[in-house]
Design a protein around this motif. Structure first.
Motif, PDB file in Angstrom:
ATOM      1  N   UNK A  63      10.029  -9.567  -0.128  1.00 12.14           N
ATOM      2  CA  UNK A  63      10.854  -9.175   0.611  1.00 12.14           C
ATOM      3  C   UNK A  63      12.222  -8.791   0.483  1.00 12.14           C
ATOM      4  N   UNK A  64      12.896  -9.703  -0.356  1.00 12.71           N
ATOM      5  CA  UNK A  64      14.405  -9.282  -0.779  1.00 12.71           C
ATOM      6  C   UNK A  64      14.101  -8.070  -1.881  1.00 12.71           C
ATOM      7  N   UNK A  65      13.246  -8.220  -2.830  1.00 13.53           N
ATOM      8  CA  UNK A  65      13.345  -7.149  -3.792  1.00 13.53           C
ATOM      9  C   UNK A  65      12.796  -5.602  -3.210  1.00 13.53           C
ATOM     10  N   UNK A  66      12.204  -5.526  -2.227  1.00 17.26           N
ATOM     11  CA  UNK A  66      11.554  -4.489  -1.653  1.00 17.26           C
ATOM     12  C   UNK A  66      12.738  -4.008  -0.643  1.00 17.26           C
ATOM     13  N   UNK A  67      13.518  -4.821   0.008  1.00 17.59           N
ATOM     14  CA  UNK A  67      14.769  -4.319   0.566  1.00 17.59           C
ATOM     15  C   UNK A  67      15.777  -3.655  -0.287  1.00 17.59           C
ATOM     16  N   UNK A  68      15.891  -4.060  -1.250  1.00 20.31           N
ATOM     17  CA  UNK A  68      16.946  -3.581  -2.300  1.00 20.31           C
ATOM     18  C   UNK A  68      16.543  -2.232  -2.857  1.00 20.31           C
ATOM     19  N   UNK A  69      15.048  -1.808  -2.993  1.00 24.03           N
ATOM     20  CA  UNK A  69      14.407  -0.674  -3.520  1.00 24.03           C
ATOM     21  C   UNK A  69      14.324   0.306  -2.318  1.00 24.03           C
ATOM     22  N   UNK A  70      14.167   0.161  -1.187  1.00 25.12           N
ATOM     23  CA  UNK A  70      13.818   1.113  -0.119  1.00 25.12           C
ATOM     24  C   UNK A  70      15.001   1.485   0.511  1.00 25.12           C
ATOM     25  N   UNK A  71      15.065   2.916   0.802  1.00 20.94           N
ATOM     26  CA  UNK A  71      16.380   3.533   1.238  1.00 20.94           C
ATOM     27  C   UNK A  71      16.530   3.506   2.662  1.00 20.94           C
ATOM     28  N   UNK A  72      17.687   2.888   3.004  1.00 17.69           N
ATOM     29  CA  UNK A  72      17.767   2.581   4.320  1.00 17.69           C
ATOM     30  C   UNK A  72      19.112   2.854   4.688  1.00 17.69           C
ATOM     31  N   UNK A 107      13.033  10.317  -1.818  1.00 22.90           N
ATOM     32  CA  UNK A 107      13.591   9.846  -0.646  1.00 22.90           C
ATOM     33  C   UNK A 107      13.270   8.527   0.064  1.00 22.90           C
ATOM     34  N   UNK A 108      12.527   7.795  -0.795  1.00 30.38           N
ATOM     35  CA  UNK A 108      12.011   6.482  -0.254  1.00 30.38           C
ATOM     36  C   UNK A 108      12.634   5.328  -1.139  1.00 30.38           C
ATOM     37  N   UNK A 109      12.823   5.565  -2.605  1.00 27.28           N
ATOM     38  CA  UNK A 109      13.297   4.526  -3.305  1.00 27.28           C
ATOM     39  C   UNK A 109      14.848   4.839  -3.727  1.00 27.28           C
ATOM     40  N   UNK A 110      15.378   3.742  -3.638  1.00 26.27           N
ATOM     41  CA  UNK A 110      16.733   3.577  -3.856  1.00 26.27           C
ATOM     42  C   UNK A 110      17.133   3.194  -5.445  1.00 26.27           C
ATOM     43  N   UNK A 111      16.425   4.007  -6.310  1.00 21.01           N
ATOM     44  CA  UNK A 111      16.517   3.882  -7.765  1.00 21.01           C
ATOM     45  C   UNK A 111      17.183   4.780  -8.331  1.00 21.01           C
ATOM     46  N   UNK A 112      18.536   4.767  -9.302  1.00 19.17           N
ATOM     47  CA  UNK A 112      18.907   6.025  -9.793  1.00 19.17           C
ATOM     48  C   UNK A 112      18.042   6.671 -10.678  1.00 19.17           C
ATOM     49  N   UNK A 152       0.772  -1.154  -0.111  1.00 13.87           N
ATOM     50  CA  UNK A 152       0.003   0.020  -0.041  1.00 13.87           C
ATOM     51  C   UNK A 152       0.964   1.294   0.107  1.00 13.87           C
ATOM     52  N   UNK A 153       1.880   1.209   0.819  1.00 14.99           N
ATOM     53  CA  UNK A 153       2.790   2.238   0.877  1.00 14.99           C
ATOM     54  C   UNK A 153       3.548   2.462  -0.366  1.00 14.99           C
ATOM     55  N   UNK A 154       4.023   1.470  -0.846  1.00 14.12           N
ATOM     56  CA  UNK A 154       4.791   1.765  -2.201  1.00 14.12           C
ATOM     57  C   UNK A 154       3.903   1.922  -3.412  1.00 14.12           C
ATOM     58  N   UNK A 172       9.412  -1.256   9.306  1.00 12.71           N
ATOM     59  CA  UNK A 172       9.784  -0.439  10.283  1.00 12.71           C
ATOM     60  C   UNK A 172      10.349   1.023   9.631  1.00 12.71           C
ATOM     61  N   UNK A 173      11.192   0.473   8.508  1.00 10.71           N
ATOM     62  CA  UNK A 173      11.779   1.699   7.740  1.00 10.71           C
ATOM     63  C   UNK A 173      10.501   2.488   7.393  1.00 10.71           C
ATOM     64  N   UNK A 174       9.698   1.909   6.742  1.00  9.21           N
ATOM     65  CA  UNK A 174       8.306   2.615   5.994  1.00  9.21           C
ATOM     66  C   UNK A 174       7.904   3.418   7.105  1.00  9.21           C
ATOM     67  N   UNK A 175       7.717   2.814   8.179  1.00  3.45           N
ATOM     68  CA  UNK A 175       6.766   3.556   9.425  1.00  3.45           C
ATOM     69  C   UNK A 175       7.538   4.819   9.886  1.00  3.45           C
ATOM     70  N   UNK A 176       8.913   4.781   9.564  1.00  2.54           N
ATOM     71  CA  UNK A 176       9.687   6.078   9.951  1.00  2.54           C
ATOM     72  C   UNK A 176       9.719   7.204   8.917  1.00  2.54           C
ATOM     73  N   UNK A 177       9.524   6.804   7.454  1.00  6.78           N
ATOM     74  CA  UNK A 177       9.565   8.055   6.783  1.00  6.78           C
ATOM     75  C   UNK A 177       8.462   8.970   7.185  1.00  6.78           C
ATOM     76  N   UNK A 178       8.660  10.308   7.022  1.00  7.82           N
ATOM     77  CA  UNK A 178       7.898  11.313   7.245  1.00  7.82           C
ATOM     78  C   UNK A 178       6.573  11.096   6.280  1.00  7.82           C
ATOM     79  N   UNK A 179       5.333  11.393   6.735  1.00  3.35           N
ATOM     80  CA  UNK A 179       3.968  11.410   5.935  1.00  3.35           C
ATOM     81  C   UNK A 179       4.019  11.901   4.760  1.00  3.35           C
TER      82      UNK A 179
END
Length: 186
Positions: free
Chosen positions: A136-145, A181-186, A93-95, A168-175
């Motif tokens: 879970x593995x693909x999402x871990x690659x694409x979400x900034x952490x 700031x969310x996706x780690x995609x060039x 839902x967040x993505x 936990x990471x998603x819940x910590x992103x500002x609304x």
């Protein structure tokens, strides 16, 4: 070699075929074993004489292989499908929300981001444990952490733990976090 110290990708050749009527073109199907943990490796230089025996052209030099000891990181399915499904719905839902924002604010970027995330945003209701592991593995690659959290996500063999870290990471992103700031995609 990946960003984390000993994580690498291993390509397993499944099928190699010559394209009909083309002697110089082949199709190669591979299976990517993305989480291989290398305990130690070394560079192995091959002598030109040996290369020639293997069928390389006589003037071939400086061919190196990395030889290592390691193992595949494969998830143990410890959590129940229902427990995992809850987290996946939250993350999806967040993505999807962030992708919607990306579509409105940067349509050109949207296609690039969506093409990379499409494999994990599957709307199927009949999901297998393998789907959850891949998600879970693909999402871990694409979400900034932070690198330490990303390393933890990539090296754990517990799908539920990886999803919990993602949530936990998603819940910590500002609304009002920007999709950049969310996706780690060039």
């Amino acid at each position: 070699q990946g960003k984390t110290k000993h994580k690498t990708t291993l390509m397993e050749f499944v099928n190699i075929r010559q394209v009909p009527n083309r002697k110089d073109l082949y199709t190669i199907r591979v299976r990517a074993r993305e989480r291989v943990f290398i305990e130690k490796y070394t560079d192995l230089k091959i002598e030109p004489k040996v290369l020639e025996e293997w069928g390389y052209p006589a003037d071939t030099q400086n061919v190196e292989f990395k030889v290592g000891n390691g193992y595949l990181l494969e998830d143990n399915s410890l959590a129940t499908k229902e427990k995992i499904s809850e987290q996946v719905l939250h993350i999806e839902a967040y993505l999807n929300k962030k992708l919607g924002e990306c579509l409105h604010s940067a349509p050109k970027t949207y296609k690039q981001v969506f093409d990379q995330l499409k494999p994990i945003l599957n709307q199927s209701t009949n999901r297998s444990m393998e789907y959850f592991i891949n998600f879970s593995f693909l999402a871990a690659k694409f979400i900034k952490n932070p690198l330490s959290v990303k390393k933890q996500m990539l090296e754990t063999t517990d799908t539920y733990h990886r999803l919990a870290l993602l949530k936990k990471t998603i819940d910590e992103f500002p609304h009002d976090a920007e999709f950049r700031d969310v996706f780690e995609i060039p």
